[in-house]
Design an enzyme around this catalytic site. Structure first.
Site, PDB file in Angstrom:
ATOM      1  N   SER A  80       0.848  -1.189   0.000  1.00 16.00           N
ATOM      2  CA  SER A  80       0.000   0.000   0.000  1.00 16.00           C
ATOM      3  C   SER A  80       0.885   1.241   0.000  1.00 16.00           C
ATOM      4  O   SER A  80       1.650   1.470   0.945  1.00 16.00           O
ATOM      5  CB  SER A  80      -0.894   0.006   1.237  1.00 16.00           C
ATOM      6  OG  SER A  80      -1.464   1.297   1.380  1.00 16.00           O
ATOM      7  N   HIS A 125      -1.436  -1.219  -4.083  1.00 11.05           N
ATOM      8  CA  HIS A 125      -2.730  -0.855  -3.487  1.00 11.05           C
ATOM      9  C   HIS A 125      -2.713   0.652  -3.259  1.00 11.05           C
ATOM     10  O   HIS A 125      -1.774   1.185  -2.662  1.00 11.05           O
ATOM     11  CB  HIS A 125      -2.875  -1.618  -2.174  1.00 11.05           C
ATOM     12  CG  HIS A 125      -4.150  -1.392  -1.442  1.00 11.05           C
ATOM     13  ND1 HIS A 125      -5.315  -2.063  -1.754  1.00 11.05           N
ATOM     14  CD2 HIS A 125      -4.446  -0.586  -0.387  1.00 11.05           C
ATOM     15  CE1 HIS A 125      -6.274  -1.666  -0.919  1.00 11.05           C
ATOM     16  NE2 HIS A 125      -5.774  -0.774  -0.086  1.00 11.05           N
ATOM     17  N   ASP A 143      -4.861   3.863  -1.718  1.00 11.97           N
ATOM     18  CA  ASP A 143      -5.934   4.171  -0.778  1.00 11.97           C
ATOM     19  C   ASP A 143      -6.488   5.565  -1.012  1.00 11.97           C
ATOM     20  O   ASP A 143      -5.868   6.564  -0.646  1.00 11.97           O
ATOM     21  CB  ASP A 143      -5.394   4.063   0.651  1.00 11.97           C
ATOM     22  CG  ASP A 143      -5.177   2.619   1.056  1.00 11.97           C
ATOM     23  OD1 ASP A 143      -6.158   1.848   1.014  1.00 11.97           O
ATOM     24  OD2 ASP A 143      -4.036   2.261   1.387  1.00 11.97           O
ATOM     25  N   MET A 160      -9.117   8.344  -0.111  1.00 13.16           N
ATOM     26  CA  MET A 160      -9.979   8.732   1.026  1.00 13.16           C
ATOM     27  C   MET A 160     -10.484  10.149   0.800  1.00 13.16           C
ATOM     28  O   MET A 160      -9.709  11.029   0.403  1.00 13.16           O
ATOM     29  CB  MET A 160      -9.193   8.680   2.332  1.00 13.16           C
ATOM     30  CG  MET A 160      -8.578   7.317   2.612  1.00 13.16           C
ATOM     31  SD  MET A 160      -7.853   7.256   4.261  1.00 13.16           S
ATOM     32  CE  MET A 160      -6.874   5.751   4.144  1.00 13.16           C
ATOM     33  N   HIS A 165      -8.471   1.348  -3.852  1.00 13.43           N
ATOM     34  CA  HIS A 165      -9.408   1.150  -2.739  1.00 13.43           C
ATOM     35  C   HIS A 165     -10.128   2.474  -2.498  1.00 13.43           C
ATOM     36  O   HIS A 165      -9.536   3.434  -1.983  1.00 13.43           O
ATOM     37  CB  HIS A 165      -8.592   0.709  -1.518  1.00 13.43           C
ATOM     38  CG  HIS A 165      -9.393   0.418  -0.302  1.00 13.43           C
ATOM     39  ND1 HIS A 165      -8.823   0.171   0.926  1.00 13.43           N
ATOM     40  CD2 HIS A 165     -10.736   0.323  -0.101  1.00 13.43           C
ATOM     41  CE1 HIS A 165      -9.773  -0.058   1.818  1.00 13.43           C
ATOM     42  NE2 HIS A 165     -10.945   0.048   1.223  1.00 13.43           N
ATOM     43  N   MET A 200     -12.259   4.580  -0.564  1.00 14.59           N
ATOM     44  CA  MET A 200     -12.905   4.854   0.725  1.00 14.59           C
ATOM     45  C   MET A 200     -13.582   6.214   0.590  1.00 14.59           C
ATOM     46  O   MET A 200     -13.179   7.210   1.187  1.00 14.59           O
ATOM     47  CB  MET A 200     -11.852   4.827   1.841  1.00 14.59           C
ATOM     48  CG  MET A 200     -11.416   3.393   2.168  1.00 14.59           C
ATOM     49  SD  MET A 200      -9.890   3.314   3.113  1.00 14.59           S
ATOM     50  CE  MET A 200      -8.713   3.462   1.781  1.00 14.59           C
ATOM     51  N   MET A 248     -11.862  -5.950   5.388  1.00 18.41           N
ATOM     52  CA  MET A 248     -10.957  -5.027   6.081  1.00 18.41           C
ATOM     53  C   MET A 248     -10.689  -5.514   7.491  1.00 18.41           C
ATOM     54  O   MET A 248     -11.616  -5.883   8.221  1.00 18.41           O
ATOM     55  CB  MET A 248     -11.511  -3.602   6.081  1.00 18.41           C
ATOM     56  CG  MET A 248     -11.325  -2.962   4.702  1.00 18.41           C
ATOM     57  SD  MET A 248     -11.131  -1.190   4.808  1.00 18.41           S
ATOM     58  CE  MET A 248      -9.512  -1.036   5.569  1.00 18.41           C
ATOM     59  N   ASP A 273      -7.052  -6.324   4.301  1.00 21.52           N
ATOM     60  CA  ASP A 273      -6.433  -5.002   4.293  1.00 21.52           C
ATOM     61  C   ASP A 273      -6.452  -4.413   5.693  1.00 21.52           C
ATOM     62  O   ASP A 273      -7.529  -4.184   6.252  1.00 21.52           O
ATOM     63  CB  ASP A 273      -7.199  -4.093   3.313  1.00 21.52           C
ATOM     64  CG  ASP A 273      -6.568  -2.710   3.188  1.00 21.52           C
ATOM     65  OD1 ASP A 273      -5.432  -2.522   3.668  1.00 21.52           O
ATOM     66  OD2 ASP A 273      -7.222  -1.827   2.608  1.00 21.52           O
ATOM     67  N   GLY A 297      -3.189  -3.876   8.919  1.00 21.28           N
ATOM     68  CA  GLY A 297      -2.431  -4.567   9.954  1.00 21.28           C
ATOM     69  C   GLY A 297      -1.848  -5.896   9.530  1.00 21.28           C
ATOM     70  O   GLY A 297      -1.606  -6.761  10.378  1.00 21.28           O
TER      71      GLY A 297
HETATM   72  C1  DX5 Z   1      -6.467   1.723   5.738  1.00 22.59           C
HETATM   73  C2  DX5 Z   1      -6.076   1.380   4.327  1.00 22.59           C
HETATM   74  C3  DX5 Z   1      -5.012   0.352   4.254  1.00 22.59           C
HETATM   75  C4  DX5 Z   1      -3.708   0.774   4.870  1.00 22.59           C
HETATM   76  C5  DX5 Z   1      -2.920  -0.450   5.193  1.00 22.59           C
HETATM   77  O1  DX5 Z   1      -7.600   2.499   5.730  1.00 22.59           O
HETATM   78  O2  DX5 Z   1      -7.183   0.897   3.596  1.00 22.59           O
HETATM   79  O3  DX5 Z   1      -4.799  -0.064   2.916  1.00 22.59           O
HETATM   80  O4  DX5 Z   1      -2.943   1.597   4.028  1.00 22.59           O
HETATM   81  O5  DX5 Z   1      -1.802  -0.087   5.948  1.00 22.59           O
HETATM   82  P1  DX5 Z   1      -1.232  -1.055   7.078  1.00 22.59           P
HETATM   83  O6  DX5 Z   1      -0.810  -2.305   6.367  1.00 22.59           O
HETATM   84  O7  DX5 Z   1      -0.088  -0.288   7.649  1.00 22.59           O
HETATM   85  O8  DX5 Z   1      -2.332  -1.320   8.047  1.00 22.59           O
HETATM   86 ZN    ZN Z   2      -6.675   0.004   1.635  1.00 15.08          ZN
END
Ligand code: DX5
Ligand code: ZN
Length: 229
Positions: A11, A36, A38, A40, A69, A71, A140, A178, A180
């Site tokens: 990511s 990936h 993200d 937002m 992704h 969001m 998630m 996705d 942690g």
């Molecule tokens: C969180 C994102 C994830 C995030 C993952 O909202 O959707 O894709 O970047 O990052 P880690 O792997 O550090 O949790």
């Molecule tokens: Zn993500």
């Protein structure tokens, strides 16, 4: 089910935004399978990241698949822009303001692959009726909004439920996890049936990107051998 390649998708949210080209090169050299991204919007989630312009800039630097992704609210409205920018898979949230049917149609119309994401508190039932129309189900494992959060193990039964449902339907869709994902949590996720692993901090936060990817690869392969079905 016949074994298939488990894919690691770094990511870029956890990379140095001032040196994304360097992060992309390092991850490619280290054996990443996809990237990936993200997106937002400050409405669906509290945080704001980037839009189609950045996806286009990343597209220009790599041939690996881009997993976008979304969001965001109103994903249907923005599907075309992210597909034109070079997104290969557009993953919308079932909790967003458009209906699941509408979002699937909008993404499919762009020619991109379609993914549907579930927040940790959304049951698998919210995507179950649509599995025949999906290329990816994203479970998630943190609440969306920020990288670097801890994996929520309570989502593992949902991964298993997704695995059983897709297998029963004869679907080859990916099950992605996705949030942690680390060398400790990737194995259990693989054992429960995930096939696509989004990794942010565990790839980019410290150490060598190539070494980190190698450790994650070992963790998912070991996990898949301990399959819990
Ligand atoms: C969180 C994102 C994830 C995030 C993952 O909202 O959707 O894709 O970047 O990052 P880690 O792997 O550090 O949790
Ligand atoms: Zn993500």
């Amino acid at each position: 089910m016949a074994s298939r390649r488990l894919r690691l998708a770094p990511s870029l949210l956890s990379a140095d935004f001032a040196d994304l080209a360097g992060a992309i090169r390092a991850a490619e050299a280290g054996g990443a399978d996809a990237f990936h991204l993200d997106v937002m919007d400050g409405h669906f989630v509290p945080n704001i990241t980037f839009g189609p312009a950045l996806v286009r800039a990343v597209r220009a630097r790599t041939k690996l698949p881009l997993d976008v992704h979304l969001m965001i609210e109103r994903p249907a409205k923005y599907a075309e822009a992210f597909a034109k920018a070079g997104g290969d898979t557009l993953v919308f949230h079932v909790e967003a303001s458009d209906s699941v049917d509408e979002a699937i149609r909008a993404v499919r119309a762009t020619g991109a692959a379609v993914g549907a994401a579930l927040r940790p508190d959304s049951p698998f039932d919210h995507v179950a009726p649509y599995v025949d129309r999906l290329d990816q189900v994203m479970v998630m494992s943190v609440y969306p909004g920020f990288s670097g959060q801890s994996f929520l193990p309570d989502v593992l039964p949902k991964v298993a439920e997704a695995r059983r449902t897709l297998d029963a339907a004869g679907s080859a869709a990916d099950i992605s996890v996705d949030g942690g994902i680390t060398t400790e949590t990737a194995g259990p996720a693989a054992a429960y049936g995930a096939t696509f692993f989004v990794c942010g901090n565990s790839v980019f936060a410290s150490g060598s990107v190539a070494d980190n990817l190698k450790s994650l690869r070992r963790a998912v392969d070991d996990g898949a051998r301990r399959a819990v079905r």
